[in-house]
Motif scaffolding. Structure first.
Motif, PDB file in Angstrom:
ATOM      1  N   SER A 204       0.903  -1.159  -0.167  1.00 24.27           N
ATOM      2  CA  SER A 204       0.136   0.208  -0.043  1.00 24.27           C
ATOM      3  C   SER A 204       1.031   1.459  -0.012  1.00 24.27           C
ATOM      4  O   SER A 204       1.829   1.283   0.984  1.00 24.27           O
TER       5      SER A 204
ATOM      6  N   SER B  42       0.788   5.306  -0.355  1.00 23.27           N
ATOM      7  CA  SER B  42      -0.446   6.675  -0.297  1.00 23.27           C
ATOM      8  C   SER B  42      -0.387   7.360  -1.466  1.00 23.27           C
ATOM      9  O   SER B  42       0.645   7.419  -2.369  1.00 23.27           O
ATOM     10  N   ARG B  43      -1.508   7.841  -2.028  1.00 25.09           N
ATOM     11  CA  ARG B  43      -1.824   8.722  -3.082  1.00 25.09           C
ATOM     12  C   ARG B  43      -0.966   9.799  -3.112  1.00 25.09           C
ATOM     13  O   ARG B  43      -0.162  10.344  -4.050  1.00 25.09           O
ATOM     14  N   GLN B  44      -0.604  10.445  -2.029  1.00 22.87           N
ATOM     15  CA  GLN B  44       0.173  11.691  -1.705  1.00 22.87           C
ATOM     16  C   GLN B  44       1.626  11.234  -2.171  1.00 22.87           C
ATOM     17  O   GLN B  44       2.303  12.004  -2.995  1.00 22.87           O
TER      18      GLN B  44
ATOM     19  N   MET C  48       2.409   8.747  -4.146  1.00 23.72           N
ATOM     20  CA  MET C  48       2.685   8.609  -5.724  1.00 23.72           C
ATOM     21  C   MET C  48       2.598   9.882  -6.573  1.00 23.72           C
ATOM     22  O   MET C  48       3.283   9.970  -7.540  1.00 23.72           O
ATOM     23  N   SER C  49       1.761  10.774  -6.044  1.00 24.84           N
ATOM     24  CA  SER C  49       1.566  12.110  -6.694  1.00 24.84           C
ATOM     25  C   SER C  49       3.064  12.893  -6.540  1.00 24.84           C
ATOM     26  O   SER C  49       3.584  13.434  -7.494  1.00 24.84           O
TER      27      SER C  49
ATOM     28  N   TRP D 109     -10.531  12.498 -11.559  1.00 22.24           N
ATOM     29  CA  TRP D 109      -9.478  12.784 -10.266  1.00 22.24           C
ATOM     30  C   TRP D 109     -10.154  14.329  -9.805  1.00 22.24           C
ATOM     31  O   TRP D 109      -9.554  15.125  -9.009  1.00 22.24           O
TER      32      TRP D 109
END
Length: 289
Positions: free
Chosen positions: A3, A5-7, A9-10, A228
């Motif tokens: 897992s 986090s989206r942050q 990956m961004s 998004w």
């Protein structure tokens, strides 16, 4: 299955753009400016944390792409906080040629004199189809708007003299139209106001009657935006525009986007110059097509 986090990956994507992909974007931009014919359009974008602006204020992503005859197709997206024509003027600095657009007035008054704007007959045609939709079905065939629609339809099959006839007809209809503020009256006004730019499509045989090529290029970004919804910061907006540019240019050159991104990340961080990784290059074509 880890897992992440989206942050995180961004942030990885922003880092990849700033350190690895920015040079490639610049190389694609320079290639775009060498073209003789371009298409342009723009769409809205929400950026939540933008200095001096509220979260709900609309920003824009402008799209520029080469024409259908381009040997090296390029599709570029450019994030800007406004829809001012200055944004297009700055991005197209150094371009001299024909620019296909819709009827947005910023393209008509803010671009350098070296750029000749060609209008979109598909937008003109849409004004008449919108008028017909407001009329009862039993009178549509007799409506002057139907005649306007047929003139536009002929353009996609016949020669320039039909165009001149169609605009002369629009002028005469406007003079006798009893309801200038009706949808039909608005369609006539649009036709006559856009006349100079609509006629410019006949300056060069490579020009198309419509700006649909740019509108199709806008669609992937618009579809993504429905998922998004927004960008958090201007850095994220810049990065999104650049990544979309790389993906859509890869597709336009017949490459698989995933393989091409992988190709770039295996080379650029290890010292390969961006010019050696362009999507029409022999190596990219042999590995990613």
């Amino acid at each position: 299955g880890l897992s992440i986090s989206r942050q995180t990956m961004s942030n990885w994507i922003i880092y990849a753009y700033q350190h690895y992909f920015s040079g490639l974007f610049h190389a694609l931009h320079q290639e775009l400016l060498k073209s003789e014919i371009l298409h342009a359009d723009e769409t809205t974008l929400t950026v939540l944390r933008e200095d001096g602006r509220q979260a709900r204020q609309k920003s824009y992503v402008w799209v520029y792409r080469t024409s259908g005859d381009a040997v090296r197709p390029v599709v570029l997206y450019d994030y800007q906080p406004s829809r001012s024509g200055v944004c297009a003027s700055n991005f197209l600095q150094g371009f001299t040629g024909l620019l296909h657009t819709d009827g947005y007035e910023a393209y008509h008054c803010k671009l350098p004199q070296e750029i000749t704007v060609a209008g979109c007959w598909a937008h003109m045609r849409r004004k008449f189809t919108d008028t017909l939709k407001t009329l009862p079905k039993d009178i549509r065939a007799r409506s002057p708007a139907q005649a306007g629609l047929e003139y536009c339809n002929k353009l996609f099959h016949l020669e320039e003299d039909y165009t001149k006839q169609g605009l002369d007809w629009a002028r005469k209809e406007q003079e006798k139209n009893p309801v200038p503020k009706s949808m039909f009256g608005a369609a006539l006004t649009y036709a006559l106001n856009q006349r100079n730019w609509l006629m410019n499509v006949f300056l060069d045989g490579r020009l198309e009657l419509s700006n649909n090529r740019a509108e199709r290029a806008v669609r992937p970004f618009a579809i993504g935006r429905k998922n998004w919804l927004f960008c958090n910061t201007p850095h994220g907006a810049d990065t999104s525009a650049a990544i979309y540019s790389i993906v859509e240019t890869a597709k336009a050159n017949g490459l698989w986007p995933f393989q091409y991104l992988n190709f770039l990340l295996e080379r650029i961080p290890h010292g390969y110059p961006p010019e050696a990784c362009l999507p029409w290059g022999e190596t990219a074509q042999s590995i990613c097509r």
